[in-house]
Design a protein around this motif. Structure first.
Motif, short mmCIF file in Angstrom:
data_model
loop_
_atom_site.label_atom_id
_atom_site.label_comp_id
_atom_site.label_asym_id
_atom_site.label_seq_id
_atom_site.Cartn_x
_atom_site.Cartn_y
_atom_site.Cartn_z
N LYS B 69 0.82 -1.22 0.00
CA LYS B 69 0.00 0.00 0.00
C LYS B 69 0.85 1.26 0.00
O LYS B 69 0.43 2.31 -0.46
CB LYS B 69 -0.90 0.02 1.24
CG LYS B 69 -2.24 -0.62 1.01
CD LYS B 69 -3.32 0.06 1.83
CE LYS B 69 -3.75 -0.88 2.92
NZ LYS B 69 -4.73 -0.37 3.82
N ARG B 74 -0.26 8.37 -2.03
CA ARG B 74 0.19 9.65 -2.56
C ARG B 74 0.83 10.51 -1.50
O ARG B 74 1.80 11.21 -1.74
CB ARG B 74 -1.00 10.40 -3.17
CG ARG B 74 -1.32 9.95 -4.58
CD ARG B 74 -2.76 10.26 -4.92
NE ARG B 74 -2.93 11.66 -5.30
CZ ARG B 74 -4.09 12.29 -5.30
NH1 ARG B 74 -5.18 11.67 -4.91
NH2 ARG B 74 -4.17 13.55 -5.65
N TYR B 255 -0.80 23.45 2.53
CA TYR B 255 -1.68 22.90 1.49
C TYR B 255 -1.14 21.57 1.04
O TYR B 255 0.04 21.44 0.76
CB TYR B 255 -1.77 23.85 0.31
CG TYR B 255 -2.15 23.16 -0.98
CD1 TYR B 255 -1.26 23.01 -2.03
CD2 TYR B 255 -3.43 22.63 -1.13
CE1 TYR B 255 -1.62 22.37 -3.20
CE2 TYR B 255 -3.80 21.99 -2.29
CZ TYR B 255 -2.88 21.86 -3.33
OH TYR B 255 -3.24 21.22 -4.48
N TYR B 256 -2.02 20.63 0.98
CA TYR B 256 -1.64 19.32 0.45
C TYR B 256 -0.31 18.87 1.03
O TYR B 256 0.60 18.51 0.32
CB TYR B 256 -1.56 19.35 -1.08
CG TYR B 256 -1.57 17.95 -1.65
CD1 TYR B 256 -0.60 17.53 -2.54
CD2 TYR B 256 -2.52 17.04 -1.25
CE1 TYR B 256 -0.60 16.24 -3.04
CE2 TYR B 256 -2.53 15.75 -1.72
CZ TYR B 256 -1.56 15.36 -2.63
OH TYR B 256 -1.56 14.09 -3.11
N TYR B 257 -0.23 18.92 2.31
CA TYR B 257 0.89 18.30 2.99
C TYR B 257 2.23 18.91 2.61
O TYR B 257 3.22 18.18 2.47
CB TYR B 257 0.92 16.79 2.69
CG TYR B 257 -0.39 16.11 2.97
CD1 TYR B 257 -1.26 15.78 1.94
CD2 TYR B 257 -0.77 15.81 4.27
CE1 TYR B 257 -2.47 15.16 2.21
CE2 TYR B 257 -1.97 15.19 4.54
CZ TYR B 257 -2.82 14.87 3.50
OH TYR B 257 -4.01 14.26 3.76
N ILE B 263 8.11 11.14 9.10
CA ILE B 263 7.75 10.85 10.49
C ILE B 263 6.38 11.42 10.83
O ILE B 263 5.57 10.78 11.51
CB ILE B 263 8.79 11.44 11.46
CG1 ILE B 263 10.15 10.90 11.14
CG2 ILE B 263 8.39 11.16 12.89
CD1 ILE B 263 10.63 9.83 12.04
N ILE B 266 3.86 9.15 9.49
CA ILE B 266 3.72 7.97 10.34
C ILE B 266 2.84 8.29 11.54
O ILE B 266 1.93 7.54 11.90
CB ILE B 266 5.10 7.46 10.82
CG1 ILE B 266 5.91 6.97 9.63
CG2 ILE B 266 4.96 6.38 11.85
CD1 ILE B 266 7.31 6.56 9.99
N TRP B 267 3.12 9.43 12.15
CA TRP B 267 2.33 9.85 13.29
C TRP B 267 0.85 9.91 12.96
O TRP B 267 0.00 9.41 13.67
CB TRP B 267 2.85 11.21 13.75
CG TRP B 267 2.01 11.87 14.77
CD1 TRP B 267 0.93 12.68 14.57
CD2 TRP B 267 2.16 11.78 16.18
NE1 TRP B 267 0.41 13.09 15.76
CE2 TRP B 267 1.15 12.57 16.76
CE3 TRP B 267 3.08 11.12 17.01
CZ2 TRP B 267 1.01 12.70 18.13
CZ3 TRP B 267 2.92 11.27 18.38
CH2 TRP B 267 1.91 12.05 18.92
N LYS B 269 -0.80 8.49 10.50
CA LYS B 269 -1.36 7.19 10.19
C LYS B 269 -1.61 6.39 11.46
O LYS B 269 -2.58 5.67 11.58
CB LYS B 269 -0.42 6.42 9.25
CG LYS B 269 -0.55 6.84 7.82
CD LYS B 269 -1.92 6.47 7.27
CE LYS B 269 -2.25 7.24 6.04
NZ LYS B 269 -3.69 7.17 5.71
N ASP B 273 -5.40 8.12 12.17
CA ASP B 273 -6.19 7.19 11.38
C ASP B 273 -6.21 5.79 11.96
O ASP B 273 -6.82 4.89 11.39
CB ASP B 273 -5.65 7.13 9.95
CG ASP B 273 -5.71 8.48 9.25
OD1 ASP B 273 -5.02 8.66 8.25
OD2 ASP B 273 -6.48 9.33 9.72
N LYS B 275 -4.04 3.41 12.04
CA LYS B 275 -3.54 2.31 11.23
C LYS B 275 -2.13 1.96 11.70
O LYS B 275 -1.14 2.29 11.07
CB LYS B 275 -3.52 2.69 9.76
CG LYS B 275 -4.91 3.06 9.26
CD LYS B 275 -5.06 2.77 7.81
CE LYS B 275 -6.46 2.27 7.53
NZ LYS B 275 -7.05 2.84 6.36
N ALA B 279 1.49 2.10 9.70
CA ALA B 279 2.49 3.07 10.14
C ALA B 279 3.82 2.39 10.43
O ALA B 279 4.88 2.92 10.11
CB ALA B 279 1.97 3.82 11.37
N LEU B 286 11.40 3.72 6.06
CA LEU B 286 12.26 4.88 6.36
C LEU B 286 13.62 4.41 6.86
O LEU B 286 14.67 4.91 6.45
CB LEU B 286 11.60 5.77 7.42
CG LEU B 286 12.44 6.97 7.84
CD1 LEU B 286 12.58 7.96 6.70
CD2 LEU B 286 11.85 7.67 9.06
#
Lengths: 466, 308, 297
Positions: B69, B74, B255-257, B263, B266-267, B269, B273, B275, B279, B286
């Motif tokens: 995944k 993106r 905007y848009y990350y 890191i 990861i945090w 996720k 979220d 997950k 993560a 990494l």
């Protein structure tokens, strides 16, 4: 050698100072805790004392009067009940803090509750953001009661970590709550939390700037067309942005609903972002960005309320939380401000942000916990916590026209029947993130509404599919 | 004596006492290390093959799905791009500035200690405090834009200007802030390195009538190579893991990350979220990247013939 | 000397003389300019922590808080007083101090023990263990972040002091530092003490430990500072606001509560920054020595 010795002395000196500071600090802290604890134990001791005195007195009277065996049995029963009741229940109540003032109000409420329920003690824990309550649930040490935001609720409810409240609440009581809010905390027919308050989006407008731009200060915009034209008028005549709005999903959604569109299916398992009305609303809303309305960052402010308070704009779509903020921090602007409901499209709709008080499924004191949330969401409880303080709207319909409610709040409260709760199903946070990405593309990168909505649907459907 | 015999030897008599004492001395750190470093590392590998939503202890085995995944994610691509960009810009700048400052401060001038102290001060301040201070300085109507206005530049809204259409000001802002705060730390290392170059080399060079530039190029630079290498390796490992500043200043936006780093992703996720398995998978990817980068640096340096 | 050579020598002399003249002032100018860039944020923040809410966001920026000019000294510490009274602030300071001191003392003891053992005591597997320890320094914290969290949740250590203190007692960096240091002490000293009949532990306690004062000082300072400024640990593991440490607390104050009142935010930040700054200024010699110790392999 000697210089080393003196530096060494310096080190020791500093260490000693630090040690003294720490000891002072810990002594201070320990004493405050001790005094709190001892006060509580004293209170409880006196209460217990009173109870047992009462029990003794009753027993004595019974003996003197020569009561029958049955009566003595009854008295025995009562005494055992009293004994059981003298066990102190400690409830842990966890919510996030909006600052020292709010925390004070809550502590006061807990005091009142504890006075009414002498055998229940409430321990107030504050945490910062929502994800972290998960840690305690995962570790099995969750508080008895905690806040659940509407966007997190589905996940909590579906995983079965909340206690259903249907057994405790009466139908009559339930009917007093704003239905949309209760729906947010209902899952598969069961109710899992009581909304403690809520906030809606509305419109703040500067009457003085309206007059300066040639608009009627007592007639805020009520339709989309009016909103657009008023903002444009102000842009051209006054040279400042006529309207400032937030730029994320909860700010766009009201317009979706107002246009008769939808975002997700009712059971949250499919995205409806490509619905014609939905696309049209994004087209209108995003299309006007940069010409008719601007973001708070564009005018150099941290959020919409601040942009409005700093007089950078004449109108702002913001929530009722801005009302006390403007009043306190920008009194000159407050004097000129009118508060109105959101301008409406073909349908009436606004966004409702709410948080529930829920009970942890693994609590050891469900009845006591219920008593507390009942107390806090009761008519009187909300009157004090919500209505008087003026930072949110009460979730009870019966409080809607309370005379003590701030008139500005009353205006916003009018929209309760039209409010849609801020909720997106189990994958709420990811869906919001995906939606925000596409909204940003539509606003800043010139993506067409049709494309943005199509991509939104693809992304959200993928998230739901797991 | 064979290795086995040596091993047995170490358990005899006095040697036994020494061995036992050795173990005793390292007992506590070792236990903690195994419990809280090795354990989690192993666990993390395992968890990356599961789906785990943290609210309950139910974990579903999904094999390599989490890793697959990542390729479709993106946001991960953006985060990786941001992190690499950040590293590529910050590490050389930081190293050069630190070296330059060290060279300057190493001259025999009055007040060298004052300068050294001043340059090092940001390094002892918490990254959080620095982020908060710079959050204020970077405001659209803040000090930095004020100074820029002196040279006729209208400063952007550094941390909130959405890009596109603007360039990624927020990431640039964080880069500059970090260079500012950590170059002092590395400057001290360069100073130590400079001071360990024996004077005799310079004297010999002067006798041979070498110019300043030649002295620098043929003595200073080569002898600084070990320190430079050390600084670069540390910087790379550090820059690939920035989190604090992003969390305090921009939360990954605007905007848009635009400032989301790996890191931070990861945090999100893991803790936004839920997950956890996914993560963990990203974390290991990494690690693989950092590991490869370090190995590549090692190889390059070995080939350049630095004593290591 | 041939005539042409003299000629070029004079020309070169002129250039080098000019260079020598401007070299010093030039260096000073650069150093001062750079120093300006480095201390302005700090100085301005300290000033900002005394300003009023309007002043701190004013544009063009205010440089001197009005109360400095008007001499209203009675309101000088208002911002600090407000932060001090804010609900959890005292508790946050206590938490930070408690954790930082505990970890520092713990590390002083355990790291020097372990460092000495790795450097001078012989036991099987010594070097292999050490390599393993070193190797983990390269692993990004992110990898252990999540499973560490799970383990602490299972242990019930979340929202307690244990989670911040105990894992920090095994600092690979500190053990490494002490080992490097002990390796620089000549073996002869060690052997001489042995021959004098000193026990192994006695050698450590009576000779090695006192000798390590500068290294220990550096270690203590770095550990204290590292713990004081630690942000991610408390962020991950503490959800109860009463258990937060200072950096976490002032971040929350900065972003959530007092966002618009940046003067308060700055006052809070100063609380966090000043202790480390003061310690640094007093002990800067040890700081720099400490870094040098680790930098030179």
């Amino acid at each position: 050698m000697s210089s080393e010795a003196t530096t060494w002395q310096k080190v020791v000196l500093v260490a000693v100072i630090i040690a003294i500071l720490i000891s002072a600090g810990s002594i201070y802290y320990a004493t405050t805790i001790m005094s709190e604890l001892s006060k509580n134990t004293e209170n409880q001791a006196t209460l217990i004392g009173t109870m047992s005195d009462l029990a003794d007195a009753t027993a004595d009277i019974a003996e003197d009067v020569g009561t029958s065996l049955e009566d003595i049995a009854l008295i025995q029963e009562r005494l055992t009940e009293l004994e059981k009741a003298t066990k102190i229940t400690v409830l842990r109540f966890s919510g996030w803090s909006a600052g020292p003032v709010e925390e004070e109000k809550y502590r006061k409420m807990f005091m009142e509750f504890m006075l009414l329920n002498p055998f229940i003690r409430v321990k107030y824990e504050t945490f910062e953001s929502h994800e972290r309550i998960l840690t305690q649930i995962a570790a099995g040490t969750a508080p008895d009661i905690f806040y659940v935001g509407s966007e997190w609720a589905p996940r909590f409810m579906s995983e079965g970590v909340l206690l259903p409240l249907d057994g405790y609440i009466t139908a009559e009581d339930k009917a007093d709550f704003v239905p949309a809010l209760l729906d947010a905390f209902t899952w598969e027919g069961k109710l899992y939390g009581l909304p403690k308050d809520f906030s809606v989006l509305g419109l703040a407008y500067n009457k003085q700037l309206f007059t300066a731009a040639g608009l009627d200060p007592d007639k805020p915009p009520t339709t989309w067309a009016e909103l657009e034209s008023y903002a444009n008028t102000i842009n051209t005549t006054l040279g400042i942005p006529g309207l400032v709005q937030g730029t994320d999903i909860p700010r766009w959604l009201p317009f979706v609903y107002q246009n008769g569109g939808e975002f997700l299916t009712a059971n949250f398992n499919e995205s409806l972002a490509t619905d014609t009305n939905t696309v049209a609303s994004l087209n209108w809303w995003a299309g006007l960005y940069g010409s008719t309305w601007f973001s708070a960052a564009d005018v150099g402010a941290g959020w919409v309320g601040e942009a409005y308070g700093m007089n950078k704009t004449a109108m702002a779509v913001t929530g009722n939380w801005a009302i006390p903020y403007i009043k306190e921090d920008f009194p000159e602007v407050w004097a000129d401000t009118g508060w109105a409901v959101m301008p409406m499209g073909t349908e009436n709709a606004t966004m409702a942000f709410t948080v529930s008080l829920s009970i942890w499924e693994g609590t050891e004191n469900p009845e006591a916990a219920w008593k507390l949330i009942d107390f806090m969401t009761s008519y009187d409880g909300q009157k004090e916590l919500v209505v008087d303080w003026g930072h949110a709207l009460p979730s009870r319909i019966s409080l809607a026209d309370h005379p003590d409610m701030w008139p500005e709040h009353a205006t916003f409260m009018q929209q309760y029947a039209d409010s849609h709760a801020f909720i997106f199903g189990i994958y709420g946070s990811e869906i919001m993130a995906a939606a925000n990405t596409e909204i940003d593309a539509a606003l800043y990168a010139g993506k067409t509404a049709a494309d943005a909505c199509a991509d939104m649907k693809t992304a959200i459907d993928a998230i739901i599919a797991g | 004596m064979s290795r086995y015999e040596k091993f047995k030897e170490s358990f005899k008599g006095k040697k036994l006492r020494e061995s036992l004492l050795g173990y005793a001395f390292i007992a506590l750190p070792l236990v903690i290390f195994f419990a809280f470093s090795v354990g989690p590392i192993i666990f993390s590998v395992i968890v990356s093959f599961y789906k785990w939503g943290i609210l309950t202890w139910r974990m579903d085995f999904v094999g390599l799905e989490n890793y697959m995944k990542i390729l479709d994610d993106r946001v991960f691509i953006v985060a990786l791009r941001n992190t690499l960009l950040y590293t590529i810009v910050v590490v050389p700048s930081q190293t050069l500035i630190a070296m330059g400052l060290a060279l300057l401060a190493n001259q025999k001038i009055r007040g060298a200690t004052f300068f050294k102290t001043t340059y090092f001060t940001p390094a002892v301040t918490s990254s959080v405090v620095i982020s908060l201070i710079f959050f204020w300085l970077y405001m659209k109507e803040g000090l930095i834009n004020y100074f820029l206005s002196f040279i006729g530049i209208v400063g952007p809204n550094w941390l909130f200007a959405t890009s596109p259409p603007n360039p990624n000001y927020a990431l640039l802002a964080i880069m500059m802030m970090n260079i500012w705060s950590t170059s002092g730390y590395y400057m001290v290392m360069f100073l130590a390195g400079l001071q360990s170059i024996p004077e005799v080399f310079y004297e010999a060079a002067r006798i041979d009538r070498a110019s300043r530039w030649q002295r620098f190029r043929y003595i200073t630079l080569p002898l600084l190579k070990p320190v430079t290498y050390f600084v670069v390796v540390l910087s790379v490992i550090g820059t690939m893991q920035i989190f604090d500043q992003v969390y305090v200043m921009t939360r990954g936006g605007p905007y848009y990350y635009s400032t989301t780093t790996v890191i931070y992703h990861i945090w999100n996720k893991a803790f936004r979220d839920f997950k956890m398995g996914y993560a963990s998978a990203i974390a290991w990817v990494l690690f693989a990247i950092i590991f490869v980068a370090t190995m590549v640096q090692r190889k390059l340096v070995k080939e350049a013939g630095v004593l290591y | 000397m041939n005539p042409p050579r003299t000629a070029t020598k004079t020309k070169r002399n002129k250039v080098t003389e000019l260079w020598k003249r401007i070299k010093r002032p030039l260096i000073y100018i650069i150093l001062i300019a750079v120093a300006f860039v480095y201390f302005t944020p700090f100085v301005y923040s300290i000033l900002g922590s005394f300003m009023t809410t309007r002043e701190v966001r004013a544009y063009p920026p205010t440089f001197l808080p009005s109360k400095f000019i008007t001499g209203e000294w009675s309101t000088l510490l208002d911002n600090y007083a407000e932060i001090w009274r804010a609900m959890h602030f005292l508790r946050w300071i206590f938490n930070s101090v408690f954790v930082a001191v505990s970890v520092t003392i713990g590390n002083l003891f355990f790291a020097s023990l372990a460092g000495y053992a790795f450097a001078r005591l012989k036991f099987p597997g010594r070097d292999k263990f050490f390599m393993l320890l070193l190797g983990t320094m390269m692993i990004p914290g992110a990898v252990t972040m999540i499973p560490g969290y799970i383990i602490y949740a299972r242990l019930g250590w979340l929202d307690t002091y244990y989670v911040l203190i105990i894992p920090a007692l095994a600092s690979v960096f500190n053990i490494f530092l002490m080992r490097q240091f002990y390796q620089t002490i000549p073996e002869d000293l060690f052997d001489a003490a042995r021959m004098d009949g000193c026990s192994l532990f006695g050698i450590f306690w009576r000779i090695m430990l006192p000798l390590a004062r500068p290294a220990l000082a550096a270690l203590a300072i770095y550990t204290f500072m590292g713990q004081w400024n630690n942000f991610m640990g408390p962020l991950l593991y503490m959800s109860d606001m009463d258990m937060w440490t200072l950096p976490l607390g002032i971040t929350w104050i900065g972003r959530e509560t007092y966002f618009e009142r940046y003067n308060i935010v700055l006052a809070g930040s100063m609380f966090n920054a000043l202790p480390t700054l003061i310690v640094f200024i007093i002990f800067q010699k040890y700081f720099i020595k400490g870094i040098a110790l680790t930098g030179l392999k």
